[in-house]
Scaffold this motif. Structure first.
Motif, short mmCIF file in Angstrom:
data_model
loop_
_atom_site.label_atom_id
_atom_site.label_comp_id
_atom_site.label_asym_id
_atom_site.label_seq_id
_atom_site.Cartn_x
_atom_site.Cartn_y
_atom_site.Cartn_z
N ARG A 48 0.84 -1.21 0.00
CA ARG A 48 0.00 0.00 0.00
C ARG A 48 0.87 1.26 0.00
NH1 ARG A 48 -5.37 -0.47 1.41
NH2 ARG A 48 -5.39 1.74 0.87
N VAL A 49 1.95 1.24 0.81
CA VAL A 49 2.85 2.39 0.83
C VAL A 49 3.53 2.55 -0.53
CG1 VAL A 49 4.91 3.36 1.90
CG2 VAL A 49 3.21 2.19 3.31
N GLN A 50 3.91 1.42 -1.13
CA GLN A 50 4.55 1.48 -2.44
C GLN A 50 3.62 2.09 -3.49
OE1 GLN A 50 5.23 -2.23 -4.52
NE2 GLN A 50 7.27 -1.55 -5.17
N ASP A 51 2.34 1.77 -3.42
CA ASP A 51 1.37 2.34 -4.36
C ASP A 51 1.30 3.85 -4.22
OD1 ASP A 51 0.81 -0.17 -5.31
OD2 ASP A 51 -0.91 -0.47 -3.96
N ARG A 52 1.33 4.34 -2.98
CA ARG A 52 1.26 5.80 -2.78
C ARG A 52 2.52 6.48 -3.31
NH1 ARG A 52 -0.65 3.83 2.80
NH2 ARG A 52 -2.93 3.78 2.54
N VAL A 53 3.69 5.84 -3.10
CA VAL A 53 4.93 6.41 -3.62
C VAL A 53 4.91 6.41 -5.15
CG1 VAL A 53 7.43 6.12 -3.72
CG2 VAL A 53 6.23 5.78 -1.56
N MET A 54 4.38 5.33 -5.75
CA MET A 54 4.29 5.28 -7.21
C MET A 54 3.36 6.35 -7.76
SD MET A 54 4.21 1.12 -7.77
CE MET A 54 3.89 1.30 -9.51
N ALA A 55 2.30 6.67 -7.01
CA ALA A 55 1.41 7.75 -7.45
C ALA A 55 2.13 9.08 -7.47
CB ALA A 55 0.18 7.82 -6.53
N LEU A 56 2.95 9.33 -6.41
CA LEU A 56 3.75 10.56 -6.39
C LEU A 56 4.76 10.57 -7.53
CD1 LEU A 56 4.40 10.94 -2.55
CD2 LEU A 56 2.87 12.32 -3.97
N ALA A 57 5.36 9.45 -7.80
CA ALA A 57 6.32 9.38 -8.90
C ALA A 57 5.65 9.64 -10.24
CB ALA A 57 6.99 8.00 -8.89
N ALA A 58 4.41 9.15 -10.38
CA ALA A 58 3.69 9.40 -11.64
C ALA A 58 3.45 10.89 -11.84
CB ALA A 58 2.37 8.64 -11.63
N ILE A 59 3.17 11.62 -10.75
CA ILE A 59 2.95 13.07 -10.86
C ILE A 59 4.22 13.76 -11.33
CG2 ILE A 59 2.39 15.15 -9.58
CD1 ILE A 59 0.66 13.40 -7.75
N HIS A 60 5.34 13.43 -10.72
CA HIS A 60 6.59 14.08 -11.09
C HIS A 60 7.03 13.67 -12.49
CE1 HIS A 60 7.51 16.11 -7.29
NE2 HIS A 60 6.99 15.05 -6.68
N ARG A 61 6.74 12.45 -12.89
CA ARG A 61 7.06 12.02 -14.25
C ARG A 61 6.24 12.83 -15.27
NH1 ARG A 61 6.19 7.13 -13.65
NH2 ARG A 61 4.08 6.98 -14.48
N TYR A 62 4.98 13.06 -14.95
CA TYR A 62 4.15 13.86 -15.86
C TYR A 62 4.68 15.29 -15.95
CZ TYR A 62 0.12 16.28 -17.80
OH TYR A 62 -0.69 17.07 -18.58
N LEU A 63 4.98 15.92 -14.81
CA LEU A 63 5.49 17.30 -14.80
C LEU A 63 6.83 17.40 -15.49
CD1 LEU A 63 4.51 18.38 -11.17
CD2 LEU A 63 3.36 19.01 -13.31
N TYR A 64 7.62 16.35 -15.42
CA TYR A 64 8.92 16.37 -16.08
C TYR A 64 8.77 16.31 -17.60
CZ TYR A 64 13.25 14.39 -17.93
OH TYR A 64 14.37 14.13 -18.68
N MET A 65 7.80 15.53 -18.07
CA MET A 65 7.63 15.37 -19.51
C MET A 65 6.75 16.45 -20.14
SD MET A 65 7.29 11.23 -20.00
CE MET A 65 5.86 11.13 -18.94
N ALA A 66 5.94 17.15 -19.35
CA ALA A 66 5.01 18.13 -19.90
C ALA A 66 5.75 19.41 -20.31
CB ALA A 66 3.93 18.47 -18.87
N ARG A 67 5.28 20.05 -21.35
CA ARG A 67 5.83 21.32 -21.79
C ARG A 67 5.17 22.50 -21.09
NH1 ARG A 67 6.20 20.46 -28.37
NH2 ARG A 67 7.63 18.69 -28.32
N LYS A 68 4.02 22.26 -20.51
CA LYS A 68 3.28 23.30 -19.81
C LYS A 68 3.19 22.91 -18.36
CE LYS A 68 -1.29 25.49 -19.82
NZ LYS A 68 -2.62 25.47 -20.45
N LEU A 69 3.83 23.72 -17.51
CA LEU A 69 3.90 23.38 -16.10
C LEU A 69 2.89 24.13 -15.25
CD1 LEU A 69 7.77 23.33 -15.67
CD2 LEU A 69 6.24 21.42 -16.18
N SER A 70 2.23 25.12 -15.82
CA SER A 70 1.29 25.90 -15.02
C SER A 70 0.01 25.14 -14.72
CB SER A 70 0.94 27.22 -15.74
OG SER A 70 0.34 26.94 -17.00
#
Length: 609
Positions: free
Chosen positions: A425-447
């Motif tokens: 369960r803890v790993q799932d929450r960490v993976m969710a946070l990682a998914a957010i940062h992966r999206y922000l890293y790949m996105a061209r629009k950060l606002s």
């Protein structure tokens, strides 16, 4: 934009136009001069009108002088006869001979006679004896026994048109009768002399009776004044004023005025008494005749202020347009280009503009250069900060992935199923946070963050690792995510909340009473009022089975506490509904306003790295 709104905007721009303000200012500046010019012109025209009336009255007086002398001579002769005793002796041959001698010695007389109070002609130059008691002429004499002059058809003279002069005869204050002398109408007409001036003349008595006239020729060349036997006041509509009768003019006496004749033409009129306010002559001419100021000149004088104003407006407008307006429009076009993104105005120049406007243009070019340099500096800073921010997200994502890898190793080494489940369960929450940062890293629009793509990525990740698609349960997953943008600060609690809700749904999902596999539905939709609704619905049976692991029940409430905490961070409304065949969780919150432009597709992780 509707036509009405466009019309209002155009009208508003017109009212604020420099040209319109210029016309208004020039109008105000020239108004005193124009008023003075109009006043002076009006005074000149009034004086011209007055002089025209005076000149007309003088010429009317001179033109009627011979007619006045003729009628006065007839009155004198009638008074002389009235004073002779022969008229009071009952008439007779001697009376007739005296009157006949009077007519013979004066070729201008046609008839002379004496009429008693009974209406009987007792004495005449023709020897005629006739009773005229019933004639209106005699009745008028009896009604007002005063010296009179009029024009009538003479019965004794076979209907010839004559001018008759009558004088009452008294004896010891008793009225005895009237002496009547007739003058040929033609003699009265030919005595009118306008001295070569184009003056139309008309003679009438104080009762308004028409006597004689001299008027302009008709269109066919016929002289109206020569129609002795048929001439009436109606024959002289050009001479007579409209809405003013001859008796009214006689009552008003000597006067001059300007008005319209019975044909609707503007003319000057003058009325002059000829004989003791009993006979009057009226003269008439068009205002343009013998005028000191010609008609064209008077018209020009009247409209000169308007022409001067118009010429001043035209000259001033073109001068200001040449010197100011066209340069201001050029500057306005530069500003519009700058607003649309054009920044290079180094070679922009005005065309022979005044020094003051050249200074403004140079200030604009300097301002655009400075702003362009600042924009470039800001873009460079922004690009640098964006790269640094993406690098931060990239490193955070790598660190979170490293943590999940370590936790995965720990899960494999855990001895109890409870420990493995908690670590998972803890790993799932960490993976969710990682998914957010992966999206922000790949996105061209950060606002802004596309919540639908982020949630879809998280759900796919959970499916891949087998957290919500266990083969022992055979759960069927369905998602329906609408395009929704949220602030990056909202993306973290939203992602964690969706992860907790999905894992809890899998944990308590059961096949429905109607049969078939268990199912979970997740939806993200934009409501009509601008809010966003996240829904997680899972199937359930009427009698839920106990938890798989002993000691772990719903009463522990860790997932529910996390969901409530994340909902509070989103300032969202949380609703949960339990139905016999399903369990529903609804989260409604209001995101920050999304950008109207379409978001670019995020780069692939390999290209971003």
């Amino acid at each position: 934009m509707t036509d009405t709104l466009k019309a209002r905007i155009s009208a508003r721009r017109l009212t604020k136009s420099l040209a319109l303000w210029l016309i208004g200012a020039l109008t105000v500046a020239m108004l005193p001069l124009g008023l003075i010019s109009v006043s002076q012109t009006s005074n000149v025209l009034r004086e011209t009108e007055r002089l025209s009336g005076v000149a007309l009255m003088d010429r009317t007086q001179r033109a009627a002088s011979r007619t006045q002398a003729l009628i006065q001579e007839a009155f004198g002769a009638a008074r002389t006869v009235a004073a002779a005793n022969v008229l009071f002796e009952g008439g007779g041959v001697s009376c007739d001979s005296v009157l006949a001698r009077l007519v013979k010695d004066s070729p201008i007389y046609l008839f002379a006679g004496f009429v008693d109070t009974e209406g009987q002609i007792t004495c005449s130059s023709t020897g005629e004896r006739r009773r005229i008691l019933d004639e209106s002429y005699f009745l008028n004499l009896l009604r007002d026994p005063q010296p009179r002059v009029d024009t009538r058809l003479s019965v004794p003279l076979r209907g010839a048109r004559v001018v008759r002069v009558s004088v009452p005869v008294y004896e010891a204050s008793d009225l005895r009768g009237f002496v009547v002398i007739s003058i040929p109408y033609a003699a009265a007409y030919y005595t009118l002399d306008d001295g070569g001036a184009e003056v139309d003349l008309l003679v009438f008595d104080r009762e308004g009776e028409f006597l004689t006239a001299e008027a302009a020729k008709r269109d066919d060349g016929t002289d109206v004044g020569r129609l002795e036997d048929s001439a009436t006041p109606e024959s002289f509509e050009e001479v007579l004023p409209r809405n003013r009768t001859l008796d009214l003019l006689a009552a008003e006496g000597r006067q001059s005025f300007r008005g319209t004749n019975r044909l609707g033409e503007i003319r000057d009129f003058a009325v002059v008494p000829v004989i003791d306010d009993r006979v009057f002559v009226m003269g008439s001419w068009a205002p343009g005749r013998n005028s000191l100021v010609p008609t064209a000149g008077r018209t020009m004088a009247l409209y000169f202020p308007i022409l001067m104003w118009g010429a001043g407006i035209v000259v001033a407008y073109f001068a200001v347009h040449r010197l100011v307006i066209r340069h201001i429009k050029r500057l306005q076009s530069w500003m519009r280009l700058y607003a649309s993104g054009h920044t290079d105005f180094a070679h922009a120049r005005l065309d022979h503009a005044p020094h003051e406007l050249e200074v403004v243009a140079e200030a604009f070019r300097s301002m655009t250069r400075r702003l362009a340099e600042q924009d470039r500096a800001l873009e460079e800073d922004l690009a640098e900060k964006t790269i640094l921010l993406k690098e931060v997200h990239h490193r955070v994502k790598n660190n979170l992935q490293l943590i999940t890898s370590i936790m995965n190793m720990q899960i494999r080494n855990a001895r109890s199923a409870e420990a493995r489940r908690l670590l998972k369960r803890v790993q799932d929450r960490v993976m969710a946070l990682a998914a957010i940062h992966r999206y922000l890293y790949m996105a061209r629009k950060l606002s802004m963050v596309r919540a639908d793509r982020l949630l879809d990525d998280i759900i796919r990740q959970l499916v891949v690792v087998g957290d919500i698609d266990g083969t022992d349960k055979g759960v069927k997953i369905a998602t329906q995510f609408s395009p929704v943008e949220v602030n990056p600060d909202q993306s973290v609690p939203l992602s964690l909340l969706a992860t907790e809700a999905a894992i809890n749904a899998v944990k308590y999902c059961r096949p429905p009473p109607s049969g078939g596999p268990a199912w979970i539905t997740m939806a993200l939709q934009m409501l009509d009022d601008g809010r966003v609704c996240l829904s997680v619905v899972n199937s359930r049976s009427e009698d839920p089975e106990p938890a798989d692991e002993p000691g772990v029940t719903e009463s522990s409430g860790m997932g529910r506490q996390l969901i409530s905490s994340f909902a509070a961070q989103l300032d969202a409304e949380f609703e949960a509904h339990s139905e016999p065949d399903r369990y529903e969780v609804h989260l409604t919150f209001r995101p920050l306003p999304a950008s109207t432009e379409e978001e670019d597709e995020p780069e692939s992780e390999e290209a971003a790295e």
